[in-house]
Design a protein around this motif. Structure first.
Motif, PDB file in Angstrom:
ATOM      1  N   VAL A  80       9.905   5.330  -1.331  1.00 18.07           N
ATOM      2  CA  VAL A  80      10.238   4.344  -2.243  1.00 18.07           C
ATOM      3  C   VAL A  80       9.678   4.506  -3.373  1.00 18.07           C
ATOM      4  CG1 VAL A  80      11.332   2.049  -1.978  1.00 18.07           C
ATOM      5  CG2 VAL A  80      11.095   2.929  -0.207  1.00 18.07           C
ATOM      6  N   LEU A  81      10.189   4.670  -4.611  1.00 17.94           N
ATOM      7  CA  LEU A  81       9.680   3.781  -5.984  1.00 17.94           C
ATOM      8  C   LEU A  81       9.917   2.842  -6.420  1.00 17.94           C
ATOM      9  CD1 LEU A  81      10.208   7.690  -6.487  1.00 17.94           C
ATOM     10  CD2 LEU A  81       8.410   6.829  -5.723  1.00 17.94           C
ATOM     11  N   GLN A  82       8.619   2.023  -7.022  1.00 11.89           N
ATOM     12  CA  GLN A  82       8.297   0.870  -7.364  1.00 11.89           C
ATOM     13  C   GLN A  82       7.936   1.167  -8.959  1.00 11.89           C
ATOM     14  OE1 GLN A  82       6.695  -0.955  -4.098  1.00 11.89           O
ATOM     15  NE2 GLN A  82       8.177  -3.031  -5.095  1.00 11.89           N
ATOM     16  N   SER A  83       8.364   1.024 -10.639  1.00 14.78           N
ATOM     17  CA  SER A  83       7.726   0.816 -11.673  1.00 14.78           C
ATOM     18  C   SER A  83       6.871  -0.909 -11.783  1.00 14.78           C
ATOM     19  CB  SER A  83       8.797   0.736 -12.641  1.00 14.78           C
ATOM     20  OG  SER A  83       9.103   1.995 -12.762  1.00 14.78           O
ATOM     21  N   ARG A  84       5.659  -0.658 -12.339  1.00 12.17           N
ATOM     22  CA  ARG A  84       4.667  -1.698 -12.118  1.00 12.17           C
ATOM     23  C   ARG A  84       3.990  -1.167 -13.141  1.00 12.17           C
ATOM     24  NH1 ARG A  84       3.253  -6.057  -9.062  1.00 12.17           N
ATOM     25  NH2 ARG A  84       1.193  -6.614  -9.470  1.00 12.17           N
ATOM     26  N   GLY A  85       3.387  -2.157 -14.184  1.00  8.13           N
ATOM     27  CA  GLY A  85       1.842  -1.583 -15.132  1.00  8.13           C
ATOM     28  C   GLY A  85       2.383  -0.445 -15.535  1.00  8.13           C
TER      29      GLY A  85
END
Length: 372
Positions: A80-85
């Motif tokens: 699962v991929l998440q964008s952060r900063g």
């Protein structure tokens, strides 16, 4: 993936589900703390779920993406991929092993661990504990479970009773024990909307300065977008969409202990009354008896709805690995349906029909006689 530094930290959901966090930085552990409501507790048994934080690494060259870049898989694993900063961080979730000890491997700095609560609920189900999308409290010695669809008035009912001396059990997710008579809460942060506050000044005073400032800023921005939207070019609707998006953000998350005080957060109670809240167009609040089995049948679909994100990821996992499967995921709907009827049958139940947004004091006054 190289392990991040950090000692193991255990969490215990009332003895039903044990979670161990390994290798996380203080910020990683704090993020899990928020998700689990701070339910830390040493485990005297093997954990059901292990979350391991690792150092971020470059995306592998052979990573194959699904749903643009929401998830991905390689020859061995699903992510699962998440964008952060400005970075894209990965969490490895092996759905094929979730039936016999779930392992999540997340890159450090990811913030909230994806699917953690949904997986916790699956494990609880496997351990003969029923997770239900609900609120719960104890008022005058009477334990009340408030069930309904999302935005149906569960939190508003809880807030009304907490303002009148109730003891908090849970909001968002409540767990019905195998005996069908005990309720346990997961003390996740409560979503407090700006329109709650005029009727609940004591809770408005409990907000931090930054939280009150955020609500004011969003409200001002939304009203400005609405005013300018009336001047928008015909057919554009851009500012109108911006205004609607801002309106959906007019809330803050507050820990139950910060809102109600630690002494008012018992996290446990009996199942004495079942209240089924449903919003409607009429302005009057109506309270009527209902068969608990009907509530159970309806809530089966609410629980399926709440599991949509996990199910979407699971289907993506099966796309990448069609030979791997989970009996627990695929059998959850039938198991929930049976457990709902079994655990709720025979409970004194009422349906509460109300306008939305409801009057919080009005909900309290309408429901209070049921707890006498």
């Amino acid at each position: 993936m190289s392990p991040a530094t950090g000692a193991a930290v255990d969490f215990d959901l009332h003895g039903f589900v044990g979670i161990r966090v390994v290798g996380g930085t203080p910020a990683d552990v704090a993020a899990v703390d928020r998700q689990l409501g701070g339910l830390r507790g040493a485990l005297s048994r093997d954990p059901d779920i292990v979350v391991t934080f690792v150092e971020p690494e470059a995306v592998a060259a052979d990573l194959r993406y699904l749903d643009l870049d929401a998830s991905a898989f390689d020859d061995d694993a699903f992510y699962v991929l998440q964008s952060r900063g400005g970075s894209r961080l990965k969490s490895r979730v092996d759905f094929g092993a979730v039936d016999h000890g779930c392992r999540i491997v997340a890159e450090s700095g990811i913030g909230a661990v994806p699917l953690l609560i949904a997986i916790l609920n699956l494990v609880a189900l496997a351990n003969d504990v029923l997770p239900i999308h609900a609120s719960a409290f104890v008022h005058d010695g009477c334990g009340v479970l408030v069930a309904g669809w999302a935005k149906g008035g569960k939190t508003e009912t809880l807030l009304g009773f907490m303002a009148n001396g109730a003891t908090y059990v849970g909001d968002e997710w409540v767990y019905v024990a195998p005996d069908g008579r005990r309720l346990y809460g997961l003390p996740e942060p409560i979503k407090l909307w700006d329109w709650h506050l005029p009727e609940l000044p004591e809770y408005a005073a409990a907000l931090a300065r930054g939280q009150r400032g955020r609500l004011r800023a969003i409200t001002v921005a939304q009203r400005a977008a609405d005013r300018l939207g009336r001047l928008d070019a015909p057919g554009s609707g851009l500012l109108e969409r911006v205004g609607r998006k801002l309106e959906r953000q007019r809330y803050v998350h507050v820990a139950p202990t910060e809102l109600f005080g630690a002494d008012a957060c018992g996290l446990e109670g009996r199942l004495d009354r079942l209240v089924f809240v449903v919003s409607r167009e009429a302005e009057a609040i109506a309270v009527e008896p209902i068969d608990a089995r009907e509530v159970a049948r309806r809530m089966a679909y609410s629980l399926q709805y709440e599991r949509q994100r996990l199910l979407g990821s699971y289907l993506q996992f099966r796309f990448g690995f069609p030979d791997r499967s989970s009996n627990l995921v695929e059998g959850a709907t039938e198991r929930e349906r049976d457990m709902l009827v079994e655990r709720l049958e025979g409970t004194d139940a009422h349906i509460v029909l109300h306008p939305f947004p409801p009057s919080i004091p009005g909900l309290y006054e309408a429901i209070r006689p049921l707890t006498g």
